[in-house]
Design an enzyme around this catalytic site. Structure first.
Site, PDB file in Angstrom:
ATOM      1  N   ASP A  12       1.581  -1.206   0.093  1.00 31.88           N
ATOM      2  CA  ASP A  12       0.295   0.181   0.266  1.00 31.88           C
ATOM      3  C   ASP A  12       0.829   0.877   0.011  1.00 31.88           C
ATOM      4  OD1 ASP A  12      -2.719  -1.161   1.229  1.00 31.88           O
ATOM      5  OD2 ASP A  12      -1.708  -1.922   1.758  1.00 31.88           O
ATOM      6  N   ASP A 131     -14.210  -5.012  -2.461  1.00 33.29           N
ATOM      7  CA  ASP A 131     -13.799  -5.045  -0.934  1.00 33.29           C
ATOM      8  C   ASP A 131     -15.904  -5.736  -0.405  1.00 33.29           C
ATOM      9  OD1 ASP A 131     -11.488  -3.951  -1.017  1.00 33.29           O
ATOM     10  OD2 ASP A 131     -12.305  -2.164  -1.146  1.00 33.29           O
TER      11      ASP A 131
END
Lengths: 257, 218
Positions: A12, A131
């Site tokens: 990330d 998600d």
């Protein structure tokens, strides 16, 4: 012997640095993405996933430079996600050296975008990132809803139906993150993974919740994942990629060692 | 100076191939110039040619025809080492089932088939399509491009269609995915791979390094 299950470290990145938000704790700096990628590649990672969490548009130029630098040194597949909204965004990332792009919010806003992208660039480079969060009430059968904007916005869309639709549009792979488990270190949502894996023909990458090596093995053995993704257990030196592979091999899973 | 032309016909990511070739060229200590181009003149001047390919075959063949890439590849195949990768290899065959059926270049004898929606391994386990990830390649024949590559090394694959050759004597490597899959084919000065050497870390880079020093003989 046959196809190996893949272990994918995830970077990330914010403004050119690897970060990892640990739930309820400040974001921790985990290094330079080029160095980190190279280290994982040398250690035997099967792919690298690079997720850009940079908020501002201006800083996105940094991301392209970073992807280009990683691609010049890492000779395994590289997936880039975060802020991919147009065919031009995809072209920019592929030209910078990405092999695949992960699309999330833009797919929800316009599912036909995934079809256009797959037709233009080929399904092999179109990963749809999903998600998902459990929404079933007590007594109901299992159900998950998908969220956008990094898990902040509910959509009312059923996760299993959504994944089927994305594959029908040409998604070549699904990156499936459990919002319930992400950052908890309590293991993948195995029921979610299994349900999605059985619903579609394309490979599934399990993500969200890895806290130890057995979680990775469970993702494959019980979650029926084709690849497992983790970040913090690798970034802060708790486990190496080789330890992860050896553990999976000991559990009877075929891996590339 | 070793000049390598990567044929650019507008389909997908050629950066990876070019970068990987530059990288192994550096390892060899030779000056390697990598050109990503569709210019027939420049490709004719190159010492060796890479014919890559990603994406859907219909679009690839349309661009190959539009840019006269077939002629460029055919000319290269007459005189210098050629490496075809993934859809590049499939484009060399006669016909592909993809996109409802597409005529290909026909420089190698055989067809390109779909894995099918009900693919299973020897134990009856369902197999996902595309065939995506690292699979073992058995070297069924010696070849200069296999030098220093251990037999059964894993290479990175990503494809839903596979080559069924009419000339089994040209198969140099196979892998198993529900069926026996041609992983590499060789004919005179051409070597073709279904896997991506540029994405296959050490084993793949070794194949590319061997290609840079290959004289085009068996």
């Amino acid at each position: 012997m046959g196809l190996a299950k893949r272990i994918i470290p995830c970077l990330d990145c914010d403004k050119g640095r690897v970060v990892k938000g640990v739930k309820f704790v400040d974001i921790r700096d985990a290094g330079d993405p080029v160095e980190v990628s190279k280290r994982y590649c040398d250690a035997g990672a099967d792919e690298i996933t690079f997720l850009d969490i940079t908020a501002s548009h201006e800083d996105r130029a940094t991301t392209v430079d970073t992807v280009r630098a990683i691609a010049g040194q890492v000779f395994i597949p590289l997936t880039v996600g975060g802020g991919i909204r147009t065919l031009d965004d995809i072209r920019t990332m592929l030209n910078a050296g990405a092999d695949k792009v992960a699309i999330n919010t833009a797919a929800v806003n316009n599912p036909e975008f995934v079809r256009e992208a797959a037709e233009r660039f080929g399904s092999q480079c179109i990963v749809v990132a999903v998600d998902a969060k459990r929404v079933a009430q007590e007594g109901e059968s299992l159900k998950w809803e998908i969220f956008t904007h990094g898990g902040r916005n509910p959509t009312g869309i059923d996760a299993i139906e959504w994944v089927k639709r994305m594959v029908e549009c040409g998604a070549g792979e699904i990156l499936l993150t459990s919002m319930d488990r992400d950052g908890t270190r309590t293991g993948f949502d195995l029921e979610l993974n299994k349900a999605v894996s059985q619903a579609v023909q394309v490979p599934i990458i399990a993500s969200g919740g890895v806290g130890n090596l057995e979680h990775l093995a469970e993702g494959v053995l019980q979650g029926e994942a084709d690849a497992v993704l983790a970040a913090s257990i690798f970034h802060f030196g708790e486990f190496t990629i080789q330890e992860a592979k050896q553990h999976m091999a000991a559990r009877g899973i075929e891996v590339r060692i | 100076m070793n000049k390598v032309a990567v044929i650019d016909y507008g389909m997908g990511n050629l950066h990876s191939v070019a970068k990987a070739v530059e990288h192994v060229g550096g390892d060899l200590g030779q000056t390697t110039e990598v050109l990503v181009t569709s210019d027939a003149g420049k490709i004719a001047e190159a010492d060796r040619v890479i014919f890559p390919g990603v994406g859907a075959i219909r679009d690839c063949m349309a661009e190959i025809r539009r840019l006269n890439v077939g002629q460029i590849v055919e000319d290269a195949m007459k005189s210098k080492p050629v490496l075809a990768i993934c859809v590049g290899m499939q484009a060399l065959m006669q016909f592909s089932e993809e996109n409802g059926g597409v005529d290909c270049l026909g420089f190698m004898q055989g067809q390109v088939r779909y894995f099918g929606d009900t693919l299973r391994d020897a134990n009856g386990q369902r197999l996902k399509v595309p065939h995506m990830g690292w699979n073992e390649v058995t070297q069924t024949k010696d070849h200069p491009l296999w030098k220093d590559v251990p037999d059964n090394s894993r290479f990175y694959f990503v494809h839903s269609y596979y080559v069924q050759t009419d000339t089994p004597e040209n198969v140099t490597g196979t892998t198993q995915y529900g069926t026996e899959v041609v992983a590499a084919l060789a004919d005179d000065n051409i070597f073709a791979t279904q896997f991506h050497p540029e994405k296959s870390q050490k084993a793949g880079l070794t194949v590319l390094r061997n290609f840079l020093t290959w004289d085009g003989q068996r």
